[in-house]
Write a protein that holds these residues in place. Structure first.
Motif, PDB file in Angstrom:
ATOM      1  N   UNK A 102      83.137 -12.479  69.136  1.00 44.19           N
ATOM      2  CA  UNK A 102      82.222 -13.067  68.163  1.00 44.19           C
ATOM      3  C   UNK A 102      80.998 -13.706  68.814  1.00 44.19           C
ATOM      4  N   UNK A 103      81.062 -13.909  70.135  1.00 42.49           N
ATOM      5  CA  UNK A 103      79.943 -14.520  70.844  1.00 42.49           C
ATOM      6  C   UNK A 103      79.095 -13.488  71.588  1.00 42.49           C
ATOM      7  N   UNK A 104      79.476 -12.212  71.511  1.00 39.32           N
ATOM      8  CA  UNK A 104      78.722 -11.163  72.200  1.00 39.32           C
ATOM      9  C   UNK A 104      77.409 -10.917  71.464  1.00 39.32           C
ATOM     10  N   UNK A 105      76.302 -10.931  72.191  1.00 43.92           N
ATOM     11  CA  UNK A 105      75.005 -10.624  71.586  1.00 43.92           C
ATOM     12  C   UNK A 105      74.988  -9.162  71.146  1.00 43.92           C
ATOM     13  N   UNK A 106      74.428  -8.899  69.987  1.00 46.80           N
ATOM     14  CA  UNK A 106      74.386  -7.530  69.470  1.00 46.80           C
ATOM     15  C   UNK A 106      73.657  -6.604  70.435  1.00 46.80           C
ATOM     16  N   UNK A 107      72.572  -7.092  71.011  1.00 45.21           N
ATOM     17  CA  UNK A 107      71.809  -6.259  71.944  1.00 45.21           C
ATOM     18  C   UNK A 107      72.638  -5.894  73.170  1.00 45.21           C
ATOM     19  N   UNK A 108      73.476  -6.807  73.634  1.00 42.86           N
ATOM     20  CA  UNK A 108      74.312  -6.529  74.802  1.00 42.86           C
ATOM     21  C   UNK A 108      75.381  -5.485  74.475  1.00 42.86           C
ATOM     22  N   UNK A 109      75.983  -5.601  73.299  1.00 40.01           N
ATOM     23  CA  UNK A 109      76.964  -4.596  72.889  1.00 40.01           C
ATOM     24  C   UNK A 109      76.290  -3.231  72.777  1.00 40.01           C
ATOM     25  N   UNK A 110      75.130  -3.202  72.123  1.00 37.10           N
ATOM     26  CA  UNK A 110      74.418  -1.938  71.946  1.00 37.10           C
ATOM     27  C   UNK A 110      74.052  -1.309  73.284  1.00 37.10           C
ATOM     28  N   UNK A 111      73.702  -2.126  74.272  1.00 36.77           N
ATOM     29  CA  UNK A 111      73.299  -1.574  75.571  1.00 36.77           C
ATOM     30  C   UNK A 111      74.467  -0.887  76.268  1.00 36.77           C
ATOM     31  N   UNK A 112      75.679  -1.425  76.103  1.00 40.95           N
ATOM     32  CA  UNK A 112      76.849  -0.782  76.692  1.00 40.95           C
ATOM     33  C   UNK A 112      77.082   0.585  76.068  1.00 40.95           C
ATOM     34  N   UNK A 113      76.958   0.674  74.763  1.00 37.87           N
ATOM     35  CA  UNK A 113      77.138   1.950  74.079  1.00 37.87           C
ATOM     36  C   UNK A 113      76.032   2.924  74.466  1.00 37.87           C
ATOM     37  N   UNK A 114      74.806   2.432  74.541  1.00 38.50           N
ATOM     38  CA  UNK A 114      73.672   3.292  74.829  1.00 38.50           C
ATOM     39  C   UNK A 114      73.781   3.965  76.196  1.00 38.50           C
ATOM     40  N   UNK A 115      74.190   3.216  77.189  1.00 37.85           N
ATOM     41  CA  UNK A 115      74.245   3.764  78.543  1.00 37.85           C
ATOM     42  C   UNK A 115      75.569   4.471  78.815  1.00 37.85           C
TER      43      UNK A 115
END
Length: 258
Positions: A102-115
């Motif tokens: 719940x504390x993970x930034x959305x942008x950080x989660x998205x970056x993991x998926x993107x790469x």
């Protein structure tokens, strides 16, 4: 004559660690190797090591999150060598430090998926047509034991690596009749730069969690990649092979008190 003699192999994330070891192992078996990552200087150092041992390697700086960059990588491979037989999609990145979900930034989660997930999709999207034109090939996608045994606090990484399992199986089914084999490798704790930076105490704790009581080495993962891409694995596709010192087998026996 090595098992990769006459073949052309592309390795993403080849600038260090497992990727660099895999590129060297493929070259040692006779493959002409294309090295891809964002760090051109580090890639060139790996290429120099390969050529010093009598191998053939070219460097193509690549951002696997950029479709145009990945398309150009495959085009450069075909321009240099005329074919593509083996691809090892090892590049990973993005994500976040251990953080409750719940504390993970959305942008950080998205970056993991993107790469780490979308990047492998993009790689296969452009690698597979080149292999089809050449009559077949072998692809290995680098996953992790985290795809099967989640790690708390790493929502982005675990999700990306779990997604690779489905992506690998789907690609294997789509192109088995075209002579293309697609498999995943799931390494356990391997001594790379990340664990080196963590320090000796952390390395000892991680090694103690492995049934074999040690960390894996990049060369051990690379050897598994070479086998999966070679003739000995000719009837294997759509699977995930663990190189993990027994980590996914279960819990070692408790030590009995004396």
């Amino acid at each position: 004559m090595g098992t990769m003699q006459g073949r052309v192999a592309l390795v993403t994330g080849a600038s260090r660690g497992i990727g660099a070891a895999t590129a060297q192992a493929l070259a040692d078996e006779g493959a002409r190797v294309v090295l891809a990552a964002r760090d051109e200087r580090a890639l060139q150092a790996v290429a120099d090591q390969i050529t010093a041992r009598g191998g053939s390697a070219i460097v193509v700086p690549t951002d696997v999150s950029d479709p145009d960059s990945v398309c150009q990588l495959v085009a450069r491979t075909l321009g240099a060598y005329g074919r593509l037989d083996v691809a090892v999609n090892n590049a990973a990145g993005g994500g976040h430090r251990p953080t409750p979900l719940a504390e993970v930034a959305i942008a950080d989660f998205d970056s993991a998926i993107q790469v780490s997930l979308r990047g492998v999709f993009l790689a296969m999207k452009y690698e597979i047509p080149a292999m089809v034109r050449g009559g077949g090939g072998a692809i290995v996608n680098m996953s992790s034991t985290a795809a099967h045994w989640a790690v708390g606090g790493l929502a982005g990484y675990v999700t990306a690596k779990s997604g690779l399992t489905g992506l690998t199986r789907t690609a294997a089914l789509d192109y088995a009749a075209s002579g293309i084999r697609v498999n995943a490798l799931t390494p356990g704790p391997v001594r790379t730069e990340n664990l080196d930076r963590a320090g000796p105490r952390t390395r000892e704790k991680v090694a103690a969690s492995v049934p074999m009581r040690r960390l894996g080495q990049p060369a051990e993962v690379a050897a598994a990649v070479v086998w999966l891409c070679g003739p000995g694995a000719a009837f294997i596709t759509g699977t995930s092979l663990s190189v993990d010192g027994g980590l996914l087998a279960g819990m070692p026996p408790y030590e009995q008190e004396r």
